[in-house]
Design a protein around this motif. Structure first.
Motif, PDB file in Angstrom:
ATOM      1  N   LEU A 183       0.824  -1.207   0.000  1.00 13.18           N
ATOM      2  CA  LEU A 183       0.000   0.000   0.000  1.00 13.18           C
ATOM      3  C   LEU A 183       0.865   1.267   0.000  1.00 13.18           C
ATOM      4  O   LEU A 183       0.542   2.241  -0.678  1.00 13.18           O
ATOM      5  N   SER A 184       1.945   1.244   0.756  1.00 13.68           N
ATOM      6  CA  SER A 184       2.852   2.396   0.758  1.00 13.68           C
ATOM      7  C   SER A 184       3.491   2.592  -0.611  1.00 13.68           C
ATOM      8  O   SER A 184       3.579   3.725  -1.110  1.00 13.68           O
ATOM      9  N   PHE A 185       3.930   1.501  -1.232  1.00 17.89           N
ATOM     10  CA  PHE A 185       4.512   1.599  -2.564  1.00 17.89           C
ATOM     11  C   PHE A 185       3.487   2.114  -3.567  1.00 17.89           C
ATOM     12  O   PHE A 185       3.799   2.972  -4.397  1.00 17.89           O
ATOM     13  N   ALA A 186       2.267   1.610  -3.502  1.00 21.09           N
ATOM     14  CA  ALA A 186       1.229   2.047  -4.447  1.00 21.09           C
ATOM     15  C   ALA A 186       0.916   3.527  -4.276  1.00 21.09           C
ATOM     16  O   ALA A 186       0.750   4.261  -5.270  1.00 21.09           O
ATOM     17  N   ALA A 187       0.853   3.999  -3.038  1.00 20.08           N
ATOM     18  CA  ALA A 187       0.585   5.423  -2.807  1.00 20.08           C
ATOM     19  C   ALA A 187       1.721   6.290  -3.354  1.00 20.08           C
ATOM     20  O   ALA A 187       1.478   7.313  -4.008  1.00 20.08           O
ATOM     21  N   LEU A 188       2.961   5.884  -3.101  1.00 22.58           N
ATOM     22  CA  LEU A 188       4.102   6.652  -3.618  1.00 22.58           C
ATOM     23  C   LEU A 188       4.171   6.591  -5.140  1.00 22.58           C
ATOM     24  O   LEU A 188       4.503   7.580  -5.804  1.00 22.58           O
ATOM     25  N   TRP A 189       3.856   5.442  -5.711  1.00 24.37           N
ATOM     26  CA  TRP A 189       3.874   5.305  -7.167  1.00 24.37           C
ATOM     27  C   TRP A 189       2.810   6.181  -7.810  1.00 24.37           C
ATOM     28  O   TRP A 189       3.047   6.798  -8.842  1.00 24.37           O
ATOM     29  N   LEU A 190       1.641   6.253  -7.202  1.00 26.08           N
ATOM     30  CA  LEU A 190       0.592   7.137  -7.730  1.00 26.08           C
ATOM     31  C   LEU A 190       0.977   8.602  -7.589  1.00 26.08           C
ATOM     32  O   LEU A 190       0.604   9.428  -8.428  1.00 26.08           O
ATOM     33  N   LEU A 191       1.725   8.933  -6.547  1.00 29.65           N
ATOM     34  CA  LEU A 191       2.204  10.312  -6.405  1.00 29.65           C
ATOM     35  C   LEU A 191       3.154  10.698  -7.540  1.00 29.65           C
ATOM     36  O   LEU A 191       3.245  11.877  -7.905  1.00 29.65           O
ATOM     37  N   LEU A 192       3.857   9.723  -8.092  1.00 27.10           N
ATOM     38  CA  LEU A 192       4.719  10.011  -9.241  1.00 27.10           C
ATOM     39  C   LEU A 192       3.897  10.527 -10.417  1.00 27.10           C
ATOM     40  O   LEU A 192       4.359  11.363 -11.184  1.00 27.10           O
ATOM     41  N   TRP A 193       2.690  10.011 -10.592  1.00 26.56           N
ATOM     42  CA  TRP A 193       1.831  10.461 -11.689  1.00 26.56           C
ATOM     43  C   TRP A 193       1.139  11.771 -11.359  1.00 26.56           C
ATOM     44  O   TRP A 193       0.738  12.510 -12.261  1.00 26.56           O
ATOM     45  N   VAL A 194       0.985  12.069 -10.062  1.00 29.55           N
ATOM     46  CA  VAL A 194       0.314  13.307  -9.670  1.00 29.55           C
ATOM     47  C   VAL A 194       1.223  14.517  -9.892  1.00 29.55           C
ATOM     48  O   VAL A 194       0.739  15.598 -10.228  1.00 29.55           O
ATOM     49  N   LEU A 195       2.530  14.322  -9.720  1.00 31.94           N
ATOM     50  CA  LEU A 195       3.451  15.440  -9.948  1.00 31.94           C
ATOM     51  C   LEU A 195       3.348  15.913 -11.394  1.00 31.94           C
ATOM     52  O   LEU A 195       3.304  15.099 -12.309  1.00 31.94           O
ATOM     53  N   PRO A 196       3.315  17.213 -11.620  1.00 28.03           N
ATOM     54  CA  PRO A 196       3.276  17.709 -13.005  1.00 28.03           C
ATOM     55  C   PRO A 196       4.526  17.318 -13.782  1.00 28.03           C
ATOM     56  O   PRO A 196       5.548  16.959 -13.204  1.00 28.03           O
ATOM     57  N   TRP A 197       4.459  17.409 -15.099  1.00 31.12           N
ATOM     58  CA  TRP A 197       5.560  16.966 -15.952  1.00 31.12           C
ATOM     59  C   TRP A 197       6.561  18.072 -16.223  1.00 31.12           C
ATOM     60  O   TRP A 197       7.195  18.107 -17.254  1.00 31.12           O
ATOM     61  N   TRP A 198       6.725  18.980 -15.296  1.00 31.00           N
ATOM     62  CA  TRP A 198       7.673  20.074 -15.466  1.00 31.00           C
ATOM     63  C   TRP A 198       9.094  19.570 -15.258  1.00 31.00           C
ATOM     64  O   TRP A 198       9.366  18.721 -14.423  1.00 31.00           O
ATOM     65  N   ARG A 199      10.000  20.160 -16.019  1.00 33.98           N
ATOM     66  CA  ARG A 199      11.406  19.790 -15.922  1.00 33.98           C
ATOM     67  C   ARG A 199      11.984  20.134 -14.555  1.00 33.98           C
ATOM     68  O   ARG A 199      12.875  19.461 -14.052  1.00 33.98           O
ATOM     69  N   GLY A 200      11.458  21.162 -13.925  1.00 33.35           N
ATOM     70  CA  GLY A 200      11.955  21.568 -12.613  1.00 33.35           C
ATOM     71  C   GLY A 200      11.637  20.578 -11.508  1.00 33.35           C
ATOM     72  O   GLY A 200      12.251  20.613 -10.448  1.00 33.35           O
ATOM     73  N   LEU A 201      10.677  19.684 -11.731  1.00 34.00           N
ATOM     74  CA  LEU A 201      10.308  18.687 -10.729  1.00 34.00           C
ATOM     75  C   LEU A 201      10.946  17.334 -10.979  1.00 34.00           C
ATOM     76  O   LEU A 201      10.571  16.338 -10.360  1.00 34.00           O
ATOM     77  N   ARG A 202      11.920  17.291 -11.862  1.00 37.45           N
ATOM     78  CA  ARG A 202      12.572  16.023 -12.184  1.00 37.45           C
ATOM     79  C   ARG A 202      13.255  15.420 -10.961  1.00 37.45           C
ATOM     80  O   ARG A 202      13.146  14.229 -10.701  1.00 37.45           O
ATOM     81  N   LEU A 203      13.957  16.240 -10.183  1.00 38.44           N
ATOM     82  CA  LEU A 203      14.644  15.736  -8.994  1.00 38.44           C
ATOM     83  C   LEU A 203      13.641  15.204  -7.967  1.00 38.44           C
ATOM     84  O   LEU A 203      13.854  14.146  -7.380  1.00 38.44           O
ATOM     85  N   ALA A 204      12.546  15.907  -7.770  1.00 38.61           N
ATOM     86  CA  ALA A 204      11.521  15.450  -6.831  1.00 38.61           C
ATOM     87  C   ALA A 204      10.922  14.130  -7.296  1.00 38.61           C
ATOM     88  O   ALA A 204      10.659  13.229  -6.483  1.00 38.61           O
ATOM     89  N   ARG A 205      10.720  13.996  -8.602  1.00 36.59           N
ATOM     90  CA  ARG A 205      10.159  12.754  -9.141  1.00 36.59           C
ATOM     91  C   ARG A 205      11.127  11.588  -8.933  1.00 36.59           C
ATOM     92  O   ARG A 205      10.726  10.485  -8.559  1.00 36.59           O
ATOM     93  N   ILE A 206      12.399  11.827  -9.145  1.00 38.85           N
ATOM     94  CA  ILE A 206      13.401  10.771  -8.964  1.00 38.85           C
ATOM     95  C   ILE A 206      13.519  10.390  -7.488  1.00 38.85           C
ATOM     96  O   ILE A 206      13.603   9.206  -7.152  1.00 38.85           O
ATOM     97  N   LEU A 207      13.509  11.376  -6.607  1.00 33.57           N
ATOM     98  CA  LEU A 207      13.584  11.069  -5.172  1.00 33.57           C
ATOM     99  C   LEU A 207      12.363  10.277  -4.710  1.00 33.57           C
ATOM    100  O   LEU A 207      12.486   9.336  -3.918  1.00 33.57           O
ATOM    101  N   LEU A 208      11.199  10.630  -5.219  1.00 29.14           N
ATOM    102  CA  LEU A 208       9.988   9.890  -4.875  1.00 29.14           C
ATOM    103  C   LEU A 208      10.059   8.456  -5.388  1.00 29.14           C
ATOM    104  O   LEU A 208       9.638   7.511  -4.705  1.00 29.14           O
ATOM    105  N   ALA A 209      10.633   8.258  -6.575  1.00 30.64           N
ATOM    106  CA  ALA A 209      10.801   6.907  -7.121  1.00 30.64           C
ATOM    107  C   ALA A 209      11.795   6.100  -6.281  1.00 30.64           C
ATOM    108  O   ALA A 209      11.589   4.900  -6.043  1.00 30.64           O
ATOM    109  N   VAL A 210      12.854   6.735  -5.813  1.00 30.53           N
ATOM    110  CA  VAL A 210      13.838   6.041  -4.974  1.00 30.53           C
ATOM    111  C   VAL A 210      13.211   5.657  -3.638  1.00 30.53           C
ATOM    112  O   VAL A 210      13.434   4.544  -3.132  1.00 30.53           O
ATOM    113  N   ILE A 211      12.391   6.533  -3.073  1.00 25.67           N
ATOM    114  CA  ILE A 211      11.722   6.211  -1.809  1.00 25.67           C
ATOM    115  C   ILE A 211      10.746   5.057  -2.004  1.00 25.67           C
ATOM    116  O   ILE A 211      10.670   4.140  -1.174  1.00 25.67           O
TER     117      ILE A 211
END
Length: 138
Positions: A97-125
Protein backbone atom coordinates in the motif's frame (compact mmCIF):
# COMPACT_ATOMS: atom_id res chain seq x y z
CA UNK A 1 -10.24 46.28 -48.98
CA UNK A 2 -7.03 48.16 -48.74
CA UNK A 3 -3.68 46.44 -49.07
CA UNK A 4 -2.43 47.96 -45.81
CA UNK A 5 -5.29 46.39 -43.92
CA UNK A 6 -4.20 42.85 -44.89
CA UNK A 7 -0.62 43.64 -43.94
CA UNK A 8 -1.72 44.68 -40.47
CA UNK A 9 -3.74 41.48 -40.06
CA UNK A 10 -0.77 39.35 -41.10
CA UNK A 11 1.48 41.19 -38.65
CA UNK A 12 -1.02 40.69 -35.84
CA UNK A 13 -1.42 36.98 -36.66
CA UNK A 14 2.34 36.53 -36.81
CA UNK A 15 2.81 38.16 -33.42
CA UNK A 16 0.08 35.94 -31.93
CA UNK A 17 1.73 32.80 -33.31
CA UNK A 18 5.14 33.86 -32.03
CA UNK A 19 3.70 34.71 -28.62
CA UNK A 20 1.99 31.33 -28.40
CA UNK A 21 5.15 29.49 -29.36
CA UNK A 22 7.22 31.46 -26.87
CA UNK A 23 9.68 32.71 -29.48
CA UNK A 24 9.36 36.35 -28.43
CA UNK A 25 9.12 35.75 -24.72
CA UNK A 26 10.23 38.72 -22.65
CA UNK A 27 10.49 36.47 -19.60
CA UNK A 28 13.93 34.94 -19.00
CA UNK A 29 14.12 31.14 -19.04
CA UNK A 30 13.51 29.60 -15.63
CA UNK A 31 15.98 27.21 -14.09
CA UNK A 32 15.77 24.91 -11.12
CA UNK A 33 12.44 24.07 -9.51
CA UNK A 34 10.68 26.91 -11.33
CA UNK A 35 11.43 25.50 -14.78
CA UNK A 36 8.04 24.60 -16.24
CA UNK A 37 9.18 23.22 -19.57
CA UNK A 38 7.81 19.80 -20.43
CA UNK A 39 9.65 16.68 -19.38
CA UNK A 40 7.29 14.06 -20.76
CA UNK A 41 10.02 11.45 -21.14
CA UNK A 42 10.93 11.64 -17.48
CA UNK A 43 7.27 11.91 -16.52
CA UNK A 44 6.48 8.59 -18.21
CA UNK A 45 9.73 6.65 -17.78
CA UNK A 46 10.28 7.29 -14.07
CA UNK A 47 7.04 5.60 -12.90
CA UNK A 48 7.40 2.81 -15.46
CA UNK A 49 10.97 2.10 -14.42
CA UNK A 50 9.87 2.16 -10.79
CA UNK A 51 7.08 -0.31 -11.51
CA UNK A 52 9.32 -2.69 -13.49
CA UNK A 53 12.77 -2.18 -11.99
CA UNK A 54 11.87 -2.14 -8.31
CA UNK A 55 10.63 -5.75 -8.15
CA UNK A 56 13.78 -6.87 -9.96
CA UNK A 57 15.98 -5.09 -7.44
CA UNK A 58 13.89 -6.54 -4.59
CA UNK A 59 14.26 -10.07 -5.99
CA UNK A 60 18.02 -9.66 -6.30
CA UNK A 61 18.12 -8.35 -2.74
CA UNK A 62 16.14 -11.36 -1.53
CA UNK A 63 18.55 -13.73 -3.27
CA UNK A 64 21.57 -11.99 -1.77
CA UNK A 65 20.06 -11.78 1.72
CA UNK A 66 18.99 -15.43 1.89
CA UNK A 67 19.98 -16.84 5.27
CA UNK A 68 18.80 -20.44 4.78
CA UNK A 69 16.17 -20.52 7.53
CA UNK A 70 12.86 -22.21 6.73
CA UNK A 71 10.76 -19.46 8.39
CA UNK A 72 11.23 -15.69 8.40
CA UNK A 73 12.50 -14.17 11.62
CA UNK A 74 9.39 -11.97 11.90
CA UNK A 75 7.42 -15.17 12.65
CA UNK A 76 9.30 -15.91 15.89
CA UNK A 77 6.85 -14.02 18.18
CA UNK A 78 3.77 -15.69 16.65
CA UNK A 79 5.13 -19.18 15.92
CA UNK A 80 3.42 -20.73 18.94
CA UNK A 81 0.00 -19.49 17.80
CA UNK A 82 0.65 -20.54 14.17
CA UNK A 83 0.20 -16.94 13.02
CA UNK A 84 3.15 -16.64 10.65
CA UNK A 85 1.03 -16.31 7.52
CA UNK A 86 -1.10 -13.52 8.98
CA UNK A 87 1.97 -11.71 10.26
CA UNK A 88 3.75 -11.86 6.88
CA UNK A 89 0.63 -10.86 4.93
CA UNK A 90 0.12 -7.88 7.24
CA UNK A 91 3.68 -6.71 6.63
CA UNK A 92 3.36 -7.24 2.86
CA UNK A 93 0.06 -5.34 2.76
CA UNK A 94 1.54 -2.34 4.54
CA UNK A 95 4.52 -2.15 2.22
CA UNK A 96 2.49 -2.73 -0.95
CA UNK A 97 0.00 0.00 0.00
CA UNK A 98 2.85 2.40 0.76
CA UNK A 99 4.51 1.60 -2.56
CA UNK A 100 1.23 2.05 -4.45
CA UNK A 101 0.59 5.42 -2.81
CA UNK A 102 4.10 6.65 -3.62
CA UNK A 103 3.87 5.31 -7.17
CA UNK A 104 0.59 7.14 -7.73
CA UNK A 105 2.20 10.31 -6.40
CA UNK A 106 4.72 10.01 -9.24
CA UNK A 107 1.83 10.46 -11.69
CA UNK A 108 0.31 13.31 -9.67
CA UNK A 109 3.45 15.44 -9.95
CA UNK A 110 3.28 17.71 -13.00
CA UNK A 111 5.56 16.97 -15.95
CA UNK A 112 7.67 20.07 -15.47
CA UNK A 113 11.41 19.79 -15.92
CA UNK A 114 11.96 21.57 -12.61
CA UNK A 115 10.31 18.69 -10.73
CA UNK A 116 12.57 16.02 -12.18
CA UNK A 117 14.64 15.74 -8.99
CA UNK A 118 11.52 15.45 -6.83
CA UNK A 119 10.16 12.75 -9.14
CA UNK A 120 13.40 10.77 -8.96
CA UNK A 121 13.58 11.07 -5.17
CA UNK A 122 9.99 9.89 -4.87
CA UNK A 123 10.80 6.91 -7.12
CA UNK A 124 13.84 6.04 -4.97
CA UNK A 125 11.72 6.21 -1.81
CA UNK A 126 9.07 3.97 -3.40
CA UNK A 127 11.77 1.50 -4.39
CA UNK A 128 13.24 1.57 -0.89
CA UNK A 129 9.83 0.64 0.54
CA UNK A 130 9.77 -2.56 -1.54
CA UNK A 131 13.39 -3.44 -0.78
CA UNK A 132 12.69 -2.82 2.92
CA UNK A 133 9.85 -5.33 2.68
CA UNK A 134 12.23 -7.99 1.43
CA UNK A 135 14.80 -7.20 4.10
CA UNK A 136 12.20 -7.10 6.84
CA UNK A 137 10.69 -10.46 5.98
CA UNK A 138 14.02 -12.16 5.38
Amino acid sequence: MRAGHWGQRITVCRSIVLAMSGAESSEPPRRGRLDRHRDLTGYVLTPLYTLVGTPLVACLTALLAEDGQPYPSVCDPVRAANGCEERVLGIVAGHVLSFAALWLLLWVLPWWRGLRLARILLAVIASAVVVALVLRID
